[in-house]
Motif scaffolding. Structure first.
Motif, PDB file in Angstrom:
ATOM      1  N   GLY A   1      13.014  -4.930  -5.235  1.00 33.38           N
ATOM      2  CA  GLY A   1      12.406  -4.222  -4.119  1.00 33.38           C
ATOM      3  C   GLY A   1      11.435  -3.157  -4.582  1.00 33.38           C
ATOM      4  O   GLY A   1      10.335  -3.006  -4.032  1.00 33.38           O
ATOM      5  N   GLN A   2      11.809  -2.419  -5.617  1.00 29.78           N
ATOM      6  CA  GLN A   2      10.930  -1.383  -6.153  1.00 29.78           C
ATOM      7  C   GLN A   2       9.677  -1.990  -6.771  1.00 29.78           C
ATOM      8  O   GLN A   2       8.572  -1.453  -6.625  1.00 29.78           O
ATOM      9  CB  GLN A   2      11.687  -0.548  -7.196  1.00 29.78           C
ATOM     10  N   ALA A   3       9.818  -3.117  -7.462  1.00 33.33           N
ATOM     11  CA  ALA A   3       8.642  -3.788  -8.033  1.00 33.33           C
ATOM     12  C   ALA A   3       7.713  -4.278  -6.927  1.00 33.33           C
ATOM     13  O   ALA A   3       6.483  -4.166  -7.032  1.00 33.33           O
ATOM     14  CB  ALA A   3       9.085  -4.957  -8.913  1.00 33.33           C
ATOM     15  N   LEU A   4       8.285  -4.810  -5.846  1.00 31.63           N
ATOM     16  CA  LEU A   4       7.470  -5.282  -4.721  1.00 31.63           C
ATOM     17  C   LEU A   4       6.685  -4.133  -4.103  1.00 31.63           C
ATOM     18  O   LEU A   4       5.494  -4.267  -3.809  1.00 31.63           O
ATOM     19  CB  LEU A   4       8.367  -5.930  -3.669  1.00 31.63           C
ATOM     20  N   LEU A   5       7.335  -3.007  -3.887  1.00 33.17           N
ATOM     21  CA  LEU A   5       6.650  -1.854  -3.296  1.00 33.17           C
ATOM     22  C   LEU A   5       5.507  -1.377  -4.197  1.00 33.17           C
ATOM     23  O   LEU A   5       4.409  -1.063  -3.711  1.00 33.17           O
ATOM     24  CB  LEU A   5       7.648  -0.718  -3.062  1.00 33.17           C
ATOM     25  N   ARG A   6       5.761  -1.352  -5.492  1.00 32.25           N
ATOM     26  CA  ARG A   6       4.734  -0.874  -6.424  1.00 32.25           C
ATOM     27  C   ARG A   6       3.535  -1.819  -6.448  1.00 32.25           C
ATOM     28  O   ARG A   6       2.382  -1.377  -6.413  1.00 32.25           O
ATOM     29  CB  ARG A   6       5.347  -0.722  -7.814  1.00 32.25           C
ATOM     30  N   LEU A   7       3.782  -3.127  -6.509  1.00 32.38           N
ATOM     31  CA  LEU A   7       2.682  -4.082  -6.585  1.00 32.38           C
ATOM     32  C   LEU A   7       1.917  -4.166  -5.272  1.00 32.38           C
ATOM     33  O   LEU A   7       0.691  -4.309  -5.273  1.00 32.38           O
ATOM     34  CB  LEU A   7       3.209  -5.457  -6.982  1.00 32.38           C
ATOM     35  N   CYS A   8       2.630  -4.098  -4.149  1.00 38.80           N
ATOM     36  CA  CYS A   8       1.939  -4.142  -2.854  1.00 38.80           C
ATOM     37  C   CYS A   8       0.994  -2.961  -2.687  1.00 38.80           C
ATOM     38  O   CYS A   8      -0.071  -3.089  -2.076  1.00 38.80           O
ATOM     39  CB  CYS A   8       2.961  -4.164  -1.717  1.00 38.80           C
ATOM     40  N   ALA A   9       1.390  -1.816  -3.222  1.00 44.22           N
ATOM     41  CA  ALA A   9       0.560  -0.617  -3.103  1.00 44.22           C
ATOM     42  C   ALA A   9      -0.770  -0.763  -3.837  1.00 44.22           C
ATOM     43  O   ALA A   9      -1.723  -0.035  -3.563  1.00 44.22           O
ATOM     44  CB  ALA A   9       1.314   0.598  -3.635  1.00 44.22           C
ATOM     45  N   GLN A  10      -0.848  -1.730  -4.748  1.00 46.25           N
ATOM     46  CA  GLN A  10      -2.066  -1.945  -5.534  1.00 46.25           C
ATOM     47  C   GLN A  10      -2.982  -3.005  -4.930  1.00 46.25           C
ATOM     48  O   GLN A  10      -4.031  -3.305  -5.488  1.00 46.25           O
ATOM     49  CB  GLN A  10      -1.680  -2.355  -6.963  1.00 46.25           C
ATOM     50  N   ARG A  11      -2.589  -3.553  -3.772  1.00 43.24           N
ATOM     51  CA  ARG A  11      -3.341  -4.663  -3.180  1.00 43.24           C
ATOM     52  C   ARG A  11      -3.943  -4.258  -1.844  1.00 43.24           C
ATOM     53  O   ARG A  11      -3.420  -3.380  -1.152  1.00 43.24           O
ATOM     54  CB  ARG A  11      -2.424  -5.880  -2.981  1.00 43.24           C
ATOM     55  N   ASP A  12      -5.031  -4.945  -1.474  1.00 38.59           N
ATOM     56  CA  ASP A  12      -5.685  -4.709  -0.189  1.00 38.59           C
ATOM     57  C   ASP A  12      -5.373  -5.792   0.832  1.00 38.59           C
ATOM     58  O   ASP A  12      -5.685  -5.620   2.016  1.00 38.59           O
ATOM     59  CB  ASP A  12      -7.209  -4.636  -0.378  1.00 38.59           C
ATOM     60  N   ASP A  13      -4.771  -6.909   0.396  1.00 39.36           N
ATOM     61  CA  ASP A  13      -4.545  -8.024   1.312  1.00 39.36           C
ATOM     62  C   ASP A  13      -3.174  -7.993   1.981  1.00 39.36           C
ATOM     63  O   ASP A  13      -2.822  -8.892   2.734  1.00 39.36           O
ATOM     64  CB  ASP A  13      -4.740  -9.357   0.593  1.00 39.36           C
ATOM     65  N   CYS A  14      -2.383  -6.970   1.696  1.00 39.39           N
ATOM     66  CA  CYS A  14      -1.088  -6.831   2.354  1.00 39.39           C
ATOM     67  C   CYS A  14      -0.762  -5.351   2.535  1.00 39.39           C
ATOM     68  O   CYS A  14      -1.307  -4.490   1.844  1.00 39.39           O
ATOM     69  CB  CYS A  14       0.020  -7.531   1.561  1.00 39.39           C
ATOM     70  N   ARG A  15       0.141  -5.100   3.488  1.00 42.17           N
ATOM     71  CA  ARG A  15       0.553  -3.720   3.765  1.00 42.17           C
ATOM     72  C   ARG A  15       2.041  -3.726   4.098  1.00 42.17           C
ATOM     73  O   ARG A  15       2.486  -4.490   4.960  1.00 42.17           O
ATOM     74  CB  ARG A  15      -0.248  -3.152   4.940  1.00 42.17           C
ATOM     75  N   VAL A  16       2.810  -2.898   3.409  1.00 38.75           N
ATOM     76  CA  VAL A  16       4.240  -2.798   3.682  1.00 38.75           C
ATOM     77  C   VAL A  16       4.435  -1.869   4.876  1.00 38.75           C
ATOM     78  O   VAL A  16       4.100  -0.684   4.816  1.00 38.75           O
ATOM     79  CB  VAL A  16       5.011  -2.272   2.457  1.00 38.75           C
ATOM     80  N   VAL A  17       4.955  -2.430   5.967  1.00 38.10           N
ATOM     81  CA  VAL A  17       5.165  -1.642   7.184  1.00 38.10           C
ATOM     82  C   VAL A  17       6.592  -1.125   7.281  1.00 38.10           C
ATOM     83  O   VAL A  17       6.874  -0.235   8.094  1.00 38.10           O
ATOM     84  CB  VAL A  17       4.822  -2.465   8.441  1.00 38.10           C
ATOM     85  N   ALA A  18       7.494  -1.638   6.442  1.00 34.75           N
ATOM     86  CA  ALA A  18       8.875  -1.166   6.450  1.00 34.75           C
ATOM     87  C   ALA A  18       9.554  -1.542   5.145  1.00 34.75           C
ATOM     88  O   ALA A  18       9.383  -2.659   4.641  1.00 34.75           O
ATOM     89  CB  ALA A  18       9.650  -1.750   7.631  1.00 34.75           C
ATOM     90  N   ALA A  19      10.315  -0.606   4.598  1.00 36.28           N
ATOM     91  CA  ALA A  19      11.143  -0.845   3.414  1.00 36.28           C
ATOM     92  C   ALA A  19      12.588  -0.607   3.838  1.00 36.28           C
ATOM     93  O   ALA A  19      12.935   0.486   4.290  1.00 36.28           O
ATOM     94  CB  ALA A  19      10.747   0.101   2.281  1.00 36.28           C
ATOM     95  N   VAL A  20      13.411  -1.631   3.716  1.00 37.04           N
ATOM     96  CA  VAL A  20      14.780  -1.574   4.223  1.00 37.04           C
ATOM     97  C   VAL A  20      15.758  -1.644   3.048  1.00 37.04           C
ATOM     98  O   VAL A  20      15.682  -2.551   2.221  1.00 37.04           O
ATOM     99  CB  VAL A  20      15.061  -2.733   5.206  1.00 37.04           C
ATOM    100  N   SER A  21      16.660  -0.680   3.003  1.00 35.55           N
ATOM    101  CA  SER A  21      17.672  -0.617   1.947  1.00 35.55           C
ATOM    102  C   SER A  21      19.057  -0.574   2.574  1.00 35.55           C
ATOM    103  O   SER A  21      19.216  -0.250   3.751  1.00 35.55           O
ATOM    104  CB  SER A  21      17.471   0.629   1.071  1.00 35.55           C
TER     105      SER A  21
END
Length: 236
Positions: free
Chosen positions: A17-37
């Motif tokens: 989950g942490q790797a996904l959040l970090r990589l998504c933050a570096q991209r323009d073609d996707c946006r994380v609208v919610a992180a659920v733990s």
């Protein structure tokens, strides 16, 4: 320019989950609208991403695709949320029960679904090679040895079982051995043995980023597709 794909990361507190959040933050073609733990977050918004506890999943904003790397205990809830919202699901959660896999198959009639034990392109190719080797080497012993970090709970790994299933499709009867040690990201060795010779097919992962990147790729490819069950190799 198309709007970024809206992603919900389920299992955001874990390593994947942490790797996904970090990589998504570096991209323009996707946006994380919610992180659920699983646990209540200590901060409600981190780097612009709203965080939710698993019990608050129903209050998360709308999303196009959920990427799930959690535990079997939390899987039913994210699948139900995707069905309720008509969103696709990409899941790498291992250790699912037969009933949970059956629920995934059923969900494929209503939403786009992709479950994979491993999101590495190399492993997708390895599965194909194992199937071909089992077909070409009838009667050979087949052993699968997998190694992961000491915190991984399920054994054999989901990837090992998927490789074993590939071998079984061509008549092999795989045996499994599991090692849990240190911080090993993931290693899988499929060994075919006969008298006087041995064939080894192996994959070694050096970083979780390859799995996270593959899951993001799959999620973006799945967004907007019609309902159905998908395989990673079909989206690469």
């Amino acid at each position: 320019m198309n709007a970024p794909t809206r992603l919900l990361i389920h299992g955001a507190g874990g390593r994947m989950g942490q790797a996904l959040l970090r990589l998504c933050a570096q991209r323009d073609d996707c946006r994380v609208v919610a992180a659920v733990s699983a646990r209540s977050p200590s901060q409600r918004v981190v780097d612009g991403v709203p965080h939710f506890a698993a019990a608050e999943l129903g209050g998360a904003p709308d999303f196009d695709v959920a990427i799930d790397f959690s535990l079997p205990a939390g899987f039913d809830a994210i699948l139900a949320a995707c069905l309720a919202r008509g969103a696709a699901l990409v899941s790498g959660t291992t250790g699912l029960s037969e009933a949970q896999h059956a629920a995934l198959d059923t969900a494929g009639a209503r939403i786009g679904v992709l479950w994979s034990a491993n999101f590495s392109l190399g492993v997708a190719l390895l599965e194909d090679l194992v199937e071909r080797a089992a077909a070409a080497l009838p009667g050979w012993d087949c052993d699968i040895i997998e190694m992961h970090h000491s915190r991984k709970q399920d054994a054999p790994s989901g990837t090992a079982l998927a490789l074993g299933a590939a071998a079984q499709r061509e008549g092999a009867q795989p045996r499994y051995a599991s090692i849990r040690a240190g911080d090993i990201v993931g290693e899988h060795l499929v060994q075919f043995t006969a008298a006087g010779e041995r064939l080894e097919l192996a994959h070694r992962a050096g970083s979780r980023d390859i799995f996270a990147g593959g899951a993001i790729h799959a999620a973006l490819a799945l967004a907007g597709r019609p309902p159905g069950l998908h395989r990673l190799r079909d989206l690469l």
